[in-house]
Design an enzyme around this catalytic site. Sequence first.
Site, PDB file in Angstrom:
ATOM      1  N   ASN A  40       0.845  -1.159   0.075  1.00 16.31           N
ATOM      2  CA  ASN A  40      -0.199  -0.076   0.145  1.00 16.31           C
ATOM      3  C   ASN A  40       0.922   1.275  -0.024  1.00 16.31           C
ATOM      4  O   ASN A  40       1.974   1.311   0.647  1.00 16.31           O
ATOM      5  CB  ASN A  40      -1.019   0.037   1.380  1.00 16.31           C
ATOM      6  CG  ASN A  40      -0.296  -0.032   2.418  1.00 16.31           C
ATOM      7  OD1 ASN A  40       0.703  -0.794   2.966  1.00 16.31           O
ATOM      8  ND2 ASN A  40      -0.969   0.318   3.479  1.00 16.31           N
ATOM      9  N   ILE A  41       0.459   2.120  -0.683  1.00 15.07           N
ATOM     10  CA  ILE A  41       1.224   3.322  -0.856  1.00 15.07           C
ATOM     11  C   ILE A  41       0.258   4.754  -0.505  1.00 15.07           C
ATOM     12  O   ILE A  41      -0.811   4.873  -1.252  1.00 15.07           O
ATOM     13  CB  ILE A  41       1.753   3.423  -2.172  1.00 15.07           C
ATOM     14  CG1 ILE A  41       2.629   2.344  -2.575  1.00 15.07           C
ATOM     15  CG2 ILE A  41       2.408   4.859  -2.464  1.00 15.07           C
ATOM     16  CD1 ILE A  41       3.124   2.263  -3.939  1.00 15.07           C
ATOM     17  N   GLU A  42       0.470   5.348   0.520  1.00 15.35           N
ATOM     18  CA  GLU A  42      -0.371   6.450   1.028  1.00 15.35           C
ATOM     19  C   GLU A  42       0.301   7.846   0.710  1.00 15.35           C
ATOM     20  O   GLU A  42       1.714   8.054   0.265  1.00 15.35           O
ATOM     21  CB  GLU A  42      -0.376   6.469   2.529  1.00 15.35           C
ATOM     22  CG  GLU A  42      -1.157   5.048   2.630  1.00 15.35           C
ATOM     23  CD  GLU A  42      -1.525   4.767   4.440  1.00 15.35           C
ATOM     24  OE1 GLU A  42      -0.810   5.475   5.031  1.00 15.35           O
ATOM     25  OE2 GLU A  42      -2.030   3.965   4.765  1.00 15.35           O
ATOM     26  N   CYS A  51      -4.137   1.002  -2.304  1.00 11.24           N
ATOM     27  CA  CYS A  51      -3.876  -0.333  -1.685  1.00 11.24           C
ATOM     28  C   CYS A  51      -2.773  -1.246  -2.348  1.00 11.24           C
ATOM     29  O   CYS A  51      -2.501  -1.230  -3.380  1.00 11.24           O
ATOM     30  CB  CYS A  51      -5.126  -1.308  -1.606  1.00 11.24           C
ATOM     31  SG  CYS A  51      -6.770  -0.487  -0.774  1.00 11.24           S
ATOM     32  N   GLU A  53      -3.086  -4.330  -3.124  1.00 11.82           N
ATOM     33  CA  GLU A  53      -3.662  -5.017  -4.248  1.00 11.82           C
ATOM     34  C   GLU A  53      -3.539  -4.313  -5.469  1.00 11.82           C
ATOM     35  O   GLU A  53      -3.361  -4.740  -6.609  1.00 11.82           O
ATOM     36  CB  GLU A  53      -5.165  -5.637  -3.892  1.00 11.82           C
ATOM     37  CG  GLU A  53      -5.209  -6.472  -2.776  1.00 11.82           C
ATOM     38  CD  GLU A  53      -5.533  -5.910  -1.456  1.00 11.82           C
ATOM     39  OE1 GLU A  53      -5.111  -4.484  -1.222  1.00 11.82           O
ATOM     40  OE2 GLU A  53      -6.278  -6.255  -0.631  1.00 11.82           O
ATOM     41  N   CYS A  84     -10.486  -4.230  -0.052  1.00 10.47           N
ATOM     42  CA  CYS A  84     -11.440  -3.537   0.353  1.00 10.47           C
ATOM     43  C   CYS A  84     -12.457  -3.559  -1.096  1.00 10.47           C
ATOM     44  O   CYS A  84     -12.074  -4.265  -2.021  1.00 10.47           O
ATOM     45  CB  CYS A  84     -10.956  -2.015   0.197  1.00 10.47           C
ATOM     46  SG  CYS A  84     -10.329  -1.287  -1.377  1.00 10.47           S
TER      47      CYS A  84
HETATM   48  N1  THU Z   1      -5.201  -1.319   2.615  1.00  8.07           N
HETATM   49  C1  THU Z   1      -4.615  -2.286   1.512  1.00  8.07           C
HETATM   50  O1  THU Z   1      -3.693  -1.867   1.199  1.00  8.07           O
HETATM   51  N2  THU Z   1      -5.383  -3.350   1.356  1.00  8.07           N
HETATM   52  C2  THU Z   1      -6.387  -4.019   1.822  1.00  8.07           C
HETATM   53  O2  THU Z   1      -6.766  -4.743   1.715  1.00  8.07           O
HETATM   54  C3  THU Z   1      -7.074  -2.983   2.872  1.00  8.07           C
HETATM   55  C4  THU Z   1      -6.636  -1.824   3.259  1.00  8.07           C
HETATM   56  C5  THU Z   1      -4.571  -0.068   2.968  1.00  8.07           C
HETATM   57  C6  THU Z   1      -5.121   1.054   2.377  1.00  8.07           C
HETATM   58  C7  THU Z   1      -4.448   1.908   3.364  1.00  8.07           C
HETATM   59  O3  THU Z   1      -3.010   2.280   2.972  1.00  8.07           O
HETATM   60  C8  THU Z   1      -4.265   1.021   4.751  1.00  8.07           C
HETATM   61  O4  THU Z   1      -4.320  -0.315   4.403  1.00  8.07           O
HETATM   62  C9  THU Z   1      -5.403   1.606   5.832  1.00  8.07           C
HETATM   63  O5  THU Z   1      -6.630   1.457   5.335  1.00  8.07           O
END
Ligand code: THU
Length: 133
Positions: A40-42, A51, A53, A84
């Site tokens: 995941n990259i915010e 996410c 995925e 998600c």
């Molecule tokens: N996130 C994912 O990368 N995959 C998931 O299946 C659920 C949520 C990440 C998004 C965000 O960076 C962090 O988790 C918190 O929501």
Amino acid sequence: MKDLFDAAFAAMQKTHSPYSQFPVGAAIRTSDGRIYSGCNIEVISYPEGWCAETTALGHFVMGGGGTITDIAVVAEKKAKCTPCGGCRQRLAEFAGPDARLHLCDNNGIVETMTMKDIFPYGFEADVLGKGAA
Ligand code: THU
């Protein structure tokens, strides 16, 4: 399937999640044995992050695509973290209903289901009279 879990777990170590502090890794296996992974990259503008995925899917497409047989997801702080809603739709774009989804903890796979289990009644291309190009 340990190689797929290991790829997801290694990807999780690359997370850029300073805002949620919720590292996630995902890995995709193709029918010809390739594995693509992602974290995941915010982004400080929170809705712009994405996410694990989705990162993995980007690598899969850029690597040539193909048939997805297996997907693994691992989250450091939540066993059996499920994709998600948006990622379920994105995964369903490329992974058929029988592709396996492996939910993990930090030690390995703990539950396996299929895409059709986790994403029944998805919005599908036939609604628009289109298939994937
Ligand atoms: N996130 C994912 O990368 N995959 C998931 O299946 C659920 C949520 C990440 C998004 C965000 O960076 C962090 O988790 C918190 O929501």
